[in-house]
Every structure is written in C-alpha cells, then in structure tokens.
Design a protein around this motif. Structure first.
Motif, PDB file in Angstrom:
ATOM      1  N   GLU A 166       0.798  -1.225   0.000  1.00 38.68           N
ATOM      2  CA  GLU A 166       0.000   0.000   0.000  1.00 38.68           C
ATOM      3  C   GLU A 166       0.829   1.272   0.000  1.00 38.68           C
ATOM      4  O   GLU A 166       0.534   2.199  -0.730  1.00 38.68           O
ATOM      5  CB  GLU A 166      -0.954   0.001   1.189  1.00 38.68           C
ATOM      6  CG  GLU A 166      -2.093  -0.968   1.017  1.00 38.68           C
ATOM      7  CD  GLU A 166      -3.105  -0.896   2.136  1.00 38.68           C
ATOM      8  OE1 GLU A 166      -2.992  -0.006   3.003  1.00 38.68           O
ATOM      9  OE2 GLU A 166      -4.002  -1.743   2.136  1.00 38.68           O
ATOM     10  N   HIS A 167       1.838   1.349   0.856  1.00 35.23           N
ATOM     11  CA  HIS A 167       2.585   2.606   0.942  1.00 35.23           C
ATOM     12  C   HIS A 167       4.005   2.506   0.418  1.00 35.23           C
ATOM     13  O   HIS A 167       4.663   3.514   0.235  1.00 35.23           O
ATOM     14  CB  HIS A 167       2.581   3.182   2.363  1.00 35.23           C
ATOM     15  CG  HIS A 167       3.050   2.249   3.427  1.00 35.23           C
ATOM     16  ND1 HIS A 167       4.327   1.772   3.505  1.00 35.23           N
ATOM     17  CD2 HIS A 167       2.374   1.703   4.469  1.00 35.23           C
ATOM     18  CE1 HIS A 167       4.431   0.976   4.564  1.00 35.23           C
ATOM     19  NE2 HIS A 167       3.258   0.904   5.149  1.00 35.23           N
ATOM     20  N   GLY A 168       4.495   1.317   0.183  1.00 36.07           N
ATOM     21  CA  GLY A 168       5.802   1.131  -0.451  1.00 36.07           C
ATOM     22  C   GLY A 168       7.003   1.298   0.457  1.00 36.07           C
ATOM     23  O   GLY A 168       8.139   1.225  -0.015  1.00 36.07           O
ATOM     24  N   PHE A 169       6.813   1.482   1.750  1.00 40.00           N
ATOM     25  CA  PHE A 169       7.940   1.659   2.658  1.00 40.00           C
ATOM     26  C   PHE A 169       8.366   0.304   3.230  1.00 40.00           C
ATOM     27  O   PHE A 169       7.559  -0.433   3.779  1.00 40.00           O
ATOM     28  CB  PHE A 169       7.590   2.598   3.809  1.00 40.00           C
ATOM     29  CG  PHE A 169       7.272   3.999   3.365  1.00 40.00           C
ATOM     30  CD1 PHE A 169       8.177   4.739   2.633  1.00 40.00           C
ATOM     31  CD2 PHE A 169       6.063   4.574   3.695  1.00 40.00           C
ATOM     32  CE1 PHE A 169       7.883   6.020   2.226  1.00 40.00           C
ATOM     33  CE2 PHE A 169       5.747   5.861   3.291  1.00 40.00           C
ATOM     34  CZ  PHE A 169       6.666   6.581   2.552  1.00 40.00           C
ATOM     35  N   MET A 170       9.647  -0.005   3.129  1.00 40.66           N
ATOM     36  CA  MET A 170      10.179  -1.262   3.639  1.00 40.66           C
ATOM     37  C   MET A 170      10.564  -1.187   5.120  1.00 40.66           C
ATOM     38  O   MET A 170      10.644  -2.207   5.784  1.00 40.66           O
ATOM     39  CB  MET A 170      11.435  -1.669   2.839  1.00 40.66           C
ATOM     40  CG  MET A 170      11.142  -2.079   1.415  1.00 40.66           C
ATOM     41  SD  MET A 170      10.294  -3.657   1.329  1.00 40.66           S
ATOM     42  CE  MET A 170      11.489  -4.740   2.035  1.00 40.66           C
ATOM     43  N   MET A 171      10.815   0.016   5.638  1.00 38.59           N
ATOM     44  CA  MET A 171      11.311   0.164   7.002  1.00 38.59           C
ATOM     45  C   MET A 171      10.407  -0.487   8.053  1.00 38.59           C
ATOM     46  O   MET A 171      10.909  -1.213   8.911  1.00 38.59           O
ATOM     47  CB  MET A 171      11.534   1.640   7.337  1.00 38.59           C
ATOM     48  CG  MET A 171      12.116   1.861   8.727  1.00 38.59           C
ATOM     49  SD  MET A 171      13.788   1.210   8.933  1.00 38.59           S
ATOM     50  CE  MET A 171      14.682   2.427   8.017  1.00 38.59           C
ATOM     51  N   PRO A 172       9.087  -0.288   8.033  1.00 39.78           N
ATOM     52  CA  PRO A 172       8.258  -0.948   9.046  1.00 39.78           C
ATOM     53  C   PRO A 172       8.390  -2.475   9.002  1.00 39.78           C
ATOM     54  O   PRO A 172       8.476  -3.119  10.050  1.00 39.78           O
ATOM     55  CB  PRO A 172       6.834  -0.506   8.696  1.00 39.78           C
ATOM     56  CG  PRO A 172       7.006   0.783   7.988  1.00 39.78           C
ATOM     57  CD  PRO A 172       8.281   0.632   7.209  1.00 39.78           C
ATOM     58  N   ALA A 173       8.415  -3.043   7.804  1.00 37.39           N
ATOM     59  CA  ALA A 173       8.545  -4.493   7.674  1.00 37.39           C
ATOM     60  C   ALA A 173       9.917  -4.956   8.146  1.00 37.39           C
ATOM     61  O   ALA A 173      10.038  -6.018   8.774  1.00 37.39           O
ATOM     62  CB  ALA A 173       8.306  -4.921   6.234  1.00 37.39           C
TER      63      ALA A 173
END
Length: 122
Positions: free
Chosen positions: A70-77
């Motif tokens: 959805e948002h394309g950010f890898m940092m949270p994952a």
C-alpha cells in the motif's frame, strides 16, 4: 490486494494489541513461576511460545506485507522482521529471566514496526 480486505491500520492495531498481551503473558508467567511453580509451569510450556510466535509471524506477514504493497515503505517491515527474529531467538534460550527479557524486547520491536506501518498508511 489487501486494500479491501481490512480497514487501513486495523491489522496493525491488532498486532500492537497482541504484542501488549504477549508482554503481559511474559510478565505474568515469570511472576507465576516465581510464586506458584506448578501453575507457572503450564504458562511457560514451549508449545505456547511456539504457537504465539507462529501467530505473530502470520499476522506480521499479512499486516507488514500489506503495508509494503500500500505505501511502499520497507522500514516498518524490516523493523517488524527484526522483532520477530529476536522473538524466535528467545525460543532457543532456557526458560529463565533471559528468555523473558529477549521476548519482551522482540515484542516491543515488532510493535514498533506495526506502529510505523500503521502511521505510514496515508
């Protein structure tokens, strides 16, 4: 893919809540083990921890994976994955205060990943 399945951020909120329940479980288990050795033995059963880790991994894959889509950010994952790794590593430790500390640290890191994921969704 997951956009219509669940309201934005709901899975992450559930993940954060389950992380909190895990901390309560760990602290309660440690206290019960110290006070009531026979009753505490049930709560520190390795199967409970293994099942909890499996649930955390499945929930993390769904929520954090959805966030990437959805948002394309890898940092949270990535942060959530680190937390899951710490939790998995804690399962290899003997059942003592070290395992509790590592599990709580892993749960806190995973909850941070869920929170970052929830906040990143626009």
């Amino acid at each position: 893919m997951f956009a219509g399945a669940v309201r934005v951020g709901t899975i992450d909120r559930v993940g954060i809540a389950l992380s909190g329940l895990c901390v309560v479980h760990c602290l309660t288990s440690a206290i019960m083990l110290a006070v009531l050795a026979s009753a505490g033995g049930i709560l520190v059963d390795h199967r409970i921890h293994a099942i909890g880790l499996v649930l955390a991994i499945v929930l993390g894959m769904v929520a954090l994976g959805r966030g990437i889509v959805e948002h394309g950010f890898m940092m949270p994952a990535a942060i959530g994955g680190l937390g899951l790794g710490v939790m998995a590593g804690a399962l290899t430790l003997p059942h003592d205060s070290g395992e509790v500390v590592y599990t709580i640290v892993g749960v806190a890191i995973l909850a941070l990943g869920h929170d970052l994921n929830r906040r990143a969704v626009v």
